[in-house]
Design a protein around this motif. Structure first.
Motif, PDB file in Angstrom:
ATOM      1  N   LEU A 192       0.811  -1.221   0.000  1.00 31.78           N
ATOM      2  CA  LEU A 192       0.000   0.000   0.000  1.00 31.78           C
ATOM      3  C   LEU A 192       0.844   1.270   0.000  1.00 31.78           C
ATOM      4  N   GLN A 193       2.113   1.154   0.294  1.00 32.61           N
ATOM      5  CA  GLN A 193       2.999   2.313   0.231  1.00 32.61           C
ATOM      6  C   GLN A 193       3.507   2.546  -1.192  1.00 32.61           C
ATOM      7  N   TRP A 194       3.776   1.453  -1.920  1.00 36.98           N
ATOM      8  CA  TRP A 194       4.482   1.572  -3.192  1.00 36.98           C
ATOM      9  C   TRP A 194       3.622   1.353  -4.437  1.00 36.98           C
ATOM     10  N   ILE A 195       2.429   0.773  -4.290  1.00 39.16           N
ATOM     11  CA  ILE A 195       1.651   0.427  -5.484  1.00 39.16           C
ATOM     12  C   ILE A 195       1.280   1.655  -6.303  1.00 39.16           C
ATOM     13  N   TRP A 196       1.108   2.788  -5.652  1.00 43.66           N
ATOM     14  CA  TRP A 196       0.703   4.000  -6.372  1.00 43.66           C
ATOM     15  C   TRP A 196       1.844   4.517  -7.251  1.00 43.66           C
ATOM     16  N   VAL A 197       3.091   4.310  -6.808  1.00 35.99           N
ATOM     17  CA  VAL A 197       4.241   4.677  -7.647  1.00 35.99           C
ATOM     18  C   VAL A 197       4.263   3.795  -8.891  1.00 35.99           C
ATOM     19  N   PHE A 198       4.018   2.511  -8.700  1.00 33.58           N
ATOM     20  CA  PHE A 198       3.954   1.576  -9.825  1.00 33.58           C
ATOM     21  C   PHE A 198       2.860   1.988 -10.805  1.00 33.58           C
TER      22      PHE A 198
END
Length: 260
Positions: A192-198
Motif C-alpha cells: 500500500l505504500q508503493w503500489i501507487w508509484v507503480f
C-alpha cells in the motif's frame, strides 16, 4: 485493443540505463551495509547511512520504470508469475539457511504482486487518462507513505489529517505484505505504500507506448548501464552472495577485520 495484445514497442534505452543505475547503486549500498554492519568498518557504516537518505527515491524510480515496462511486455502474467516464483524461492532459501536475513515481502515480492495486478486489471487501467491518473496516484502515494507501523501506522498527511491504522490490524501478520501489520523483513516494500508509484509508471507507460516520450530517451547514452538494466533480476539475486564472497576473501587475506 487490450494492452496485452498490442504489438510490443521498441525498447527505450534511457529507461534501461536508469534502471541499470538504480541497480548499481543498490549493489554498492548493500556492500556498504555488509562492510559497515557485518565487519564493523566505520566508513562502510557512514556511507550506508548517508546513501539511505536518497535510497527511497531510487527505489521509487526503479518501481516507476517497472510500471512503464508493463506496457512493453507481451505477457505480464508470465512476467509476474516468474517474479513471484523467484521471490518465493528466495524467501524459502533464506528461511532455511539465513533466518536472520529472511525477506518476507521485499521488492521482488512487491513487483510480482503489482505486475500480476496489472495483468488482471489492465483493461480498467487503460481507461484512466495519464493526465488524470498520474496526479491522483501521486497524491495517494503521499497519503499512504506512512501506512506501515514502522513509519507511523497512519493514512494521511501530518499537519492536515491522519487516520490511524487499527491496533488489531497491526497485530495480524497476514496484513504485513500490505504494510498494515508489524513484522520483520530484511528487505521490505509494503504494497500500500508503493503500489501507487507503480501505477504512476503504468500511466506514463501509455505515453511511452504511444511514442510521446522525449526523443533523447530513444537514443543510447551508456550502453553498459543499459546492459545492466536488462538483467536487474539476476543481478539482484546474485549480488549478495557475491558481496559476501568478496568480503570473505578480503578478510582471509587480512584486508578487512573479522565479521562481528
Amino acid at each position: 485493443m487490450p494492452a496485452e495484445e498490442r504489438a510490443r514497442p521498441a525498447r527505450i534505452p534511457f529507461l534501461d540505463e536508469v534502471r541499470g543505475l538504480c541497480c548499481v547503486l543498490m549493489v554498492f549500498h548493500h556492500a556498504f551495509y555488509t562492510l559497515g554492519y557485518f565487519y564493523g568498518i566505520r566508513w562502510g557504516q557512514f556511507l550506508f547511512d548517508f546513501f539511505a537518505v536518497p535510497g527511497p527515491f531510487f527505489a521509487g524510480l526503479f518501481i516507476l520504470i517497472s510500471g512503464i515496462c508493463c506496457r512493453f511486455s507481451r505477457n505480464n502474467w508470465k512476467r509476474g508469475g516468474l517474479l513471484l516464483g523467484v521471490s518465493l524461492a528466495m524467501t524459502l532459501v533464506l528461511w532455511l539457511f539465513m533466518r536472520d536475513s529472511v525477506i518476507w515481502y521485499g521488492v521482488l515480492h512487491f513487483l510480482a504482486t503489482a505486475i500480476l495486478l496489472y495483468a488482471l486489471l489492465h483493461r480498467l487501467l487503460d481507461r484512466i487518462p495519464p493526465a488524470v491518473g498520474i496526479p491522483v496516484f501521486a497524491v495517494l502515494t503521499l497519503l499512504f507513505w506512512c501506512v506501515s507501523p514502522s513509519k507511523g501506522g497512519f493514512i494521511g498527511i501530518p499537519g492536515l489529517f491522519t487516520l490511524d491504522i487499527p491496533a488489531a490490524w497491526q497485530s495480524c501478520r497476514w496484513l504485513f505484505p500490505l504494510g498494515l501489520a508489524n513484522g520483520q523483513s530484511a528487505d521490505y516494500f509494503p504494497f500500500l505504500q508503493w503500489i501507487w508509484v507503480f501505477l504512476m509508471g503504468v500511466c506514463l507507460g501509455r505515453w511511452a507506448a504511444e511514442g510521446r516520450f522525449p526523443a533523447f530517451m530513444s537514443r543510447p547514452h551508456a550502453p553498459w548501464l543499459s546492459a545492466i538494466g536488462r538483467y536487474t533480476l539476476w543481478i539482484y539475486l546474485a549480488h549478495q552472495p557475491v558481496i559476501y564472497g568478496i568480503c570473505w576473501l578480503l578478510h582471509s587475506i587480512g584486508l578487512i577485520p573479522a565479521a562481528g
